[in-house]
Design an enzyme around this catalytic site. Sequence first.
Site, PDB file in Angstrom:
ATOM      1  N   SER A   1      32.383  65.033  66.555  1.00  0.00           N
ATOM      2  CA  SER A   1      32.289  63.718  67.197  1.00  0.00           C
ATOM      3  C   SER A   1      33.457  63.390  68.108  1.00  0.00           C
ATOM      4  O   SER A   1      33.414  62.383  68.827  1.00  0.00           O
ATOM      5  CB  SER A   1      32.159  62.630  66.127  1.00  0.00           C
TER       6      SER A   1
ATOM      7  N   GLU B   1      88.275 104.977  78.001  1.00  0.00           N
ATOM      8  CA  GLU B   1      87.409 105.785  78.855  1.00  0.00           C
ATOM      9  C   GLU B   1      88.057 106.398  80.079  1.00  0.00           C
ATOM     10  O   GLU B   1      87.686 107.488  80.501  1.00  0.00           O
ATOM     11  CB  GLU B   1      86.215 104.918  79.313  1.00  0.00           C
TER      12      GLU B   1
END
Length: 844
Positions: free
Chosen positions: A491, A90
């Site tokens: 229950s 780059e």
Amino acid sequence: MIILFRLIKFIIVVSLFVLISATILIGGVYFYFAHDLPSLKSIDDYKQPIVSEVFSDDGTKIGEFWIQRRIPVKYNEIPKLVINAFLASEDARFFEHKGVDIRGIVRAFYENLKAGHIVQGGSTITQQITRSMFLSRERSYKRKIKEAILATRIDRTLSKEEILEIYMNDVFLGNRAYGIKAAAENYFHKDLKDLTLAEATMLAGLTQSPSVDNPLVNPKNAKERQRYVLNRMAELGFISKKEADAAYNEPLTVYVASLDKEFNARYAPYFTEEVRRILLEKYGDKVVYEGGLKIYTTVDLSKNLAAETALRHGLEDLDHRRNGYRGPIGHISEDEIPSFLAEVDREARLEEGVLSIQISATNKEKASTPTSTPLHKNRYWRAVVTGFGEDGTSIKVAVGYTNGVIDKDGYRWAATYIKGRPSSAFSKGDIILVEPTDKEGIFKLAQVPKPQGAIFSLEPKTGFVRAMVGGFDFRLSEFNRATQALRQPGSSFKPIIYAAALDKGYNYSTHILDAPVSYKVGDEIWTPKNYGGGYAGDTTFESDLVYSRNVPTVKIVESIGTHYLTAYARKMGLTNQFYKYLSMALGANSVYLSEMTTAFSTFANYGVLPKPVMIKKVVYSNGKVIEEYTPPPPPMSPEEAFEYAKSVDLKAGELNSALYDANKEWIKKDGLKLSDEEIKILYGRVIPDGYVITPQTAYLMLGLMRGVVERGTGTRVKALGRPVAGKTGTSNDEADTWFIGFVPQLAAGVWVGNDTRTPLGSGEQGGRTAAPIFLEYMKEATKDMPPLDFEKIGGLKPSMLAELSGGSAVYYTGASKPASAAWFGVSRDVRNRGVDFFEEESGF
């Protein structure tokens, strides 16, 4: 001479005018483009999204949250090899220019012209940072000028090392990787420091066009870009020509990166997703997905796996016995088999994070040799029937590129479908589901169960959530039935009722008549019934909970009052909507499994309601702790609390102000009508600070709930072989089945039902359907725990328990008679409204 002097003067004046005009013009242009540009004064101003990570109790990474998968790395942690590769690719003159490189622009133009296409960019690394972080990618002279101005500013403000650090963390390299460290992990499954020259240059070659040059998409382009970077490194003297050639010829294995959700599904998916939901509610998307959080949690992976396995086995057993085998899920032709196998193999490799291709200089793209497919256990896989064994009793299958068989033991459960030899029920090309066994190459026939289920488990003393499974398979349904599903508890709600009754003067020996009774509800008559029908006559309070009798429980609720019971449930941590009808006695109000399990932990904790804790600590990316769990100050011990209650001046009528204040809003919201006496029973000073019920009440409930396991509806759980207490639950028409229980060190709740709320089938009860799942989980989860008994409170002797009421019953004056004193007649021509009451009166 005068003419010459005037000419010189004219030239000077004109030159000065031009110079001043040019300066003003340039200054104006500079100001025009630069006045609104952002600043980057220090590297601390650099803030890009960073992946957040989730860890289990033992430090294993179990989850990630991200929009951009970026893992920050410091400049001094980046190998020189990697830095040189990116500089060569780059910006070779990075350490020489001042942010903009005119020579680099000319060189790039020449190289691109020579190649006939773009091989180099003219922008410096600093310019790329400005474009990525501050500017758009618009192609215009205006943007280019701003980019150059900003690049020179940054170059003056930051050191070259700081600029490189920002770039190496910012650059997008494809394959869901932002920054070099994430790219090393995503592409090569390596730490940054372990990258080879070949791998580093492959990544450096991706900067120009990470989508087009991605080796997973276009390996030919990727190799060309790698060659370019290697040649540039050799030209610049970073490496030798020989090293460049060797790196180019080095074969590479490149992996496909998974999404964060795919990674999160590998360990404790329901738990991790619940953590995500909690954090999003607290901090919002930006912090969670971009903040680089380190999230430390309480989940125990071994317990969570035990919960997943137990729930899977329980749902499979239920589905097998109720629904049988439903047949193959599809059929394909022989020509379609190769593509089907490749699809399954890709699915398995992607799930395991090992989906890859191999790239070399001579063979640009080559799929990994399909010798076998990695198949995770405790998971169903699609398979194709390829034939049958020589003796005709086994089924040959291919699961991706793994071949195997299903023997008799593997399909025995489907005998009603197969009815003889497998070849009579299956054909070559049938698509079926299979599950790997512990034996290599041996599979079990499988099918996704119709019922669903959930498990929630926490430590009563700490509140640490150790396991959470919200359904059969997270990949098939992300809905968390442990924390998000409202289901009727049946229950299993009774322990809260019986605790409330103990605090209103009931005791183990209170007599209650189990006989037909009817109540007028609006214009209708409701006649509650016991499960299975029949009545036991004269019963005791203790036996009614142990054997889960409905009619006596309804009478208890009628006696203590639905408003009082609602308030009691609230202080036990239940937040669901309560319809204050007598059907509360039978668990008609829908609840959350997580809250019910936590409420039960109060009994194991002698009256202290634990606060469920899933997140121990959250640390921001800069090291700042933004959340850390601190245990509350320990309350007095049960023994001390028992003695403390004796010293309370009952006449003063003082309340536990913290407990009362915590529940005032509920009293108002629920519109509860509570007498002064009930206020004192619920929130009186005899309940010590940090408790929600007295240790005496909790201790009595421990005895009752141990009785459920020892001789009542939960006897299957006795096989745990250690002291355990709990309660079964079955809702109307067997639509929901529950078991919630605990040992001193660990509590767990199990729910099983259909998402459609349709019945599971006749005879499917909490004790048969949910309790075995609880048992299997607890056997594995507690195998390394000592078999502790529940602590005894010294002041409570066994001989006292039968006649002892709850600790808050000291406020009870006896103004209302216990239900045992009442007789409710039944008219013979009254229509039974037991079923309709749930649906029409309770909103279900």
